[in-house]
Design an enzyme around this catalytic site. Structure first.
Site, short mmCIF file in Angstrom:
data_model
loop_
_atom_site.label_atom_id
_atom_site.label_comp_id
_atom_site.label_asym_id
_atom_site.label_seq_id
_atom_site.Cartn_x
_atom_site.Cartn_y
_atom_site.Cartn_z
N ASP A 1 0.66 -6.88 14.00
CA ASP A 1 1.54 -5.93 13.32
C ASP A 1 2.72 -5.46 14.18
OD1 ASP A 1 0.38 -5.78 10.79
OD2 ASP A 1 -0.92 -4.11 11.29
N HIS B 1 -6.41 -8.97 13.91
CA HIS B 1 -6.45 -7.68 13.20
C HIS B 1 -7.11 -7.91 11.84
CE1 HIS B 1 -5.30 -3.95 11.42
NE2 HIS B 1 -4.09 -4.27 10.99
N HIS C 1 0.81 -1.24 0.00
CA HIS C 1 0.00 0.00 0.00
C HIS C 1 0.84 1.28 0.00
CE1 HIS C 1 0.23 0.36 4.40
NE2 HIS C 1 -0.67 -0.56 4.65
N ASP D 1 -4.29 -7.91 4.76
CA ASP D 1 -3.10 -8.77 4.66
C ASP D 1 -3.20 -9.93 5.67
OD1 ASP D 1 -2.89 -6.57 6.43
OD2 ASP D 1 -0.73 -6.76 6.57
N HIS E 1 -2.45 -1.64 14.77
CA HIS E 1 -2.38 -0.59 13.79
C HIS E 1 -3.75 0.03 13.44
CE1 HIS E 1 -2.02 -0.31 9.13
NE2 HIS E 1 -1.64 0.84 9.61
N GLU F 1 -7.10 -5.90 9.00
CA GLU F 1 -6.54 -5.43 7.72
C GLU F 1 -6.31 -6.65 6.83
OE1 GLU F 1 -3.19 -2.75 7.91
OE2 GLU F 1 -3.51 -2.14 5.83
N TYR G 1 9.60 -0.26 9.00
CA TYR G 1 8.20 -0.62 9.26
C TYR G 1 7.58 0.35 10.26
CZ TYR G 1 4.36 -3.82 10.51
OH TYR G 1 3.14 -4.38 10.76
N HIS H 1 4.38 -10.16 10.56
CA HIS H 1 5.23 -9.87 9.39
C HIS H 1 6.69 -10.11 9.77
CE1 HIS H 1 1.99 -7.96 7.14
NE2 HIS H 1 1.74 -7.16 8.15
FE1 FEO Z 1 -2.28 -3.48 9.71
FE2 FEO Z 1 -0.23 -6.07 8.63
O1 FEO Z 1 -1.80 -5.04 8.78
#
Ligand code: FEO
Length: 395
Positions: free
Chosen positions: A167, A72, A18, A76, A145, A74, A195, A226
């Site tokens: 995250d 979470h 993104h 991903d 996040h 989001e 990050y 991640h």
């Molecule tokens: Fe806020 Fe890795 O997503």
């Protein structure tokens, strides 16, 4: 690790997340945990669903999964949420209370209300005992996040305590080696820093409040969503987050970021760099035509002073400088001194615009603007006086 299985996807291809450049790829980490009950934690980006499903099947029949935790929403992490549900007929779904609403806001076209109505929305301190000495405690961490974000902390009487941090503490770093100590620590820390700068920097106030809550847990392992998981360098990454969220850095350095049309703004940038460097202060200089703003903002997070330069074009900012400043304004680097500079032919608004934008995020910008008309004469590139003022402001 005993009873914890990695079922995520290592994305060696992704170079843009993104808008954030991911030079070293990324991973979408998901986990299965086996006690007396079996728990699925998070999913992967939707294009990698089949890979994810096969990873689960290598560990167990998906119908044996008893709980499915979404830390979470989001996409991903939740992109495969609707797809995996049909394989989990016996799983209780768990998310933070806000996560339930956010899941519905994302997947209402694919999933009926009866599913959302059954999701268990958890709040801080709620627990889940899965047997064999393993017990989860849920800790929402809103805005780290997204509003729905939470971490799941698992104590284990027979093994190590694990924080599933989503995250937090992540890095966009593709590697098949799962642990911090199996990879190059310097690379991991660089990516953790980038990050933080690109994803979390503007949330630093909230992170400062959440860190003590997380930091007091008896964490022995951090399973991120991640990049690598932490087992050998947990104090180091916690210390980094503690510094980053307060805007503290190891040295007083200067970032010069600019673009140039016919070379005059660049002459100013180079002259400023030389003068500052003569005083023994480290300088990094980025020309936006050739630089990546995700990398530049990482340097901005670490620098004490941010000097931004632009020629005036069409009575305003040069486009690449406008783009960078928009990104910087959103991420709000803290405790900075600023200076605006640039060249012009007749109107010269760009420098004041730079100063105004930086002031919006509380950067302590020098009142003086450096403006040179057309091509600067050598005497116009003598910046001793203004650098004196800059250094004084830097403290
Ligand atoms: Fe806020 Fe890795 O997503």
């Amino acid at each position: 690790m005993k009873d914890i299985y990695y079922i995520g996807y290592v994305d060696f291809e992704v170079r843009n997340f993104h808008g954030y450049s991911t030079h070293r790829g990324s991973t979408y980490n998901a986990y299965l945990v086996k006690g007396e009950k079996t728990v699925l934690i998070d999913t992967v980006k939707r294009p990698y669903f089949e890979y994810f499903l096969n990873n689960i099947k290598e560990v167990c029949d998906p119908s044996e999964i008893d709980y499915f935790i979404t830390n979470h929403v989001e996409m991903d992490h939740s992109g495969s949420f609707p797809l995996i549900l049909k394989y989990l007929p016996n799983a209780e779904l768990i998310a933070s209370e806000r996560g339930v609403d956010v899941l519905k806001a994302h997947f209402h076209e694919e999933i009926g209300d009866e599913v959302f109505n059954k999701i268990r929305g958890v709040k801080e301190g709620d627990t889940l005992d899965i047997g064999n000495g393993k017990k989860f405690t849920f800790v929402p961490i809103p805005m780290i996040h997204w509003p729905d974000s939470m971490v799941s902390f698992m104590t284990d009487e027979n093994s190590k305590n694990v924080l599933f941090s989503n995250d937090a503490f992540g890095q966009h770093y593709a590697t098949t080696k799962r642990w911090d100590d199996e990879n190059d620590l310097c690379e991991i820390m660089q990516e953790a820093e980038k990050y933080y700068a690109n994803i979390l920097l503007h949330l630093s106030g909230l992170i400062a409040k959440a860190l003590p809550k997380v930091g007091t847990l008896p964490i022995e392992i951090i399973c991120t969503s991640h990049g690598v998981c932490w087992r050998s360098h947990i104090p180091e990454i916690l210390e980094k987050y503690t510094k980053w969220c307060k805007g503290e850095f190891d040295e007083k350095s200067v970032l010069i970021v600019y673009d140039t049309m016919w070379g005059s703004t660049e002459k100013v940038a180079k002259a400023l760099a030389k003068e500052i460097n003569h005083r023994g202060i480290p300088v990094k200089r980025f020309k936006l035509t050739n630089a990546d703003y995700s990398d530049v903002i990482t340097e901005a997070m670490k620098a004490k002073a941010i000097l931004v330069g632009s020629p005036t074009l069409n009575n305003g900012l040069y486009p690449s400088v406008a783009e960078y400043l928009s990104y910087q304004r959103g991420l709000k680097p803290m405790n900075k001194v600023g200076l605006a500079f640039g060249s012009y032919g007749w109107s010269g608004q760009a420098t004041q615009e730079i100063a105004n934008i930086m002031k919006e995020t509380k950067i302590d910008v020098l009142d003086e603007l450096i403006k040179v008309k057309f091509v600067p004469k050598p005497e116009e590139l003598d910046f001793k006086e203004i650098v004196d003022k800059l250094i004084e402001k830097m403290g």
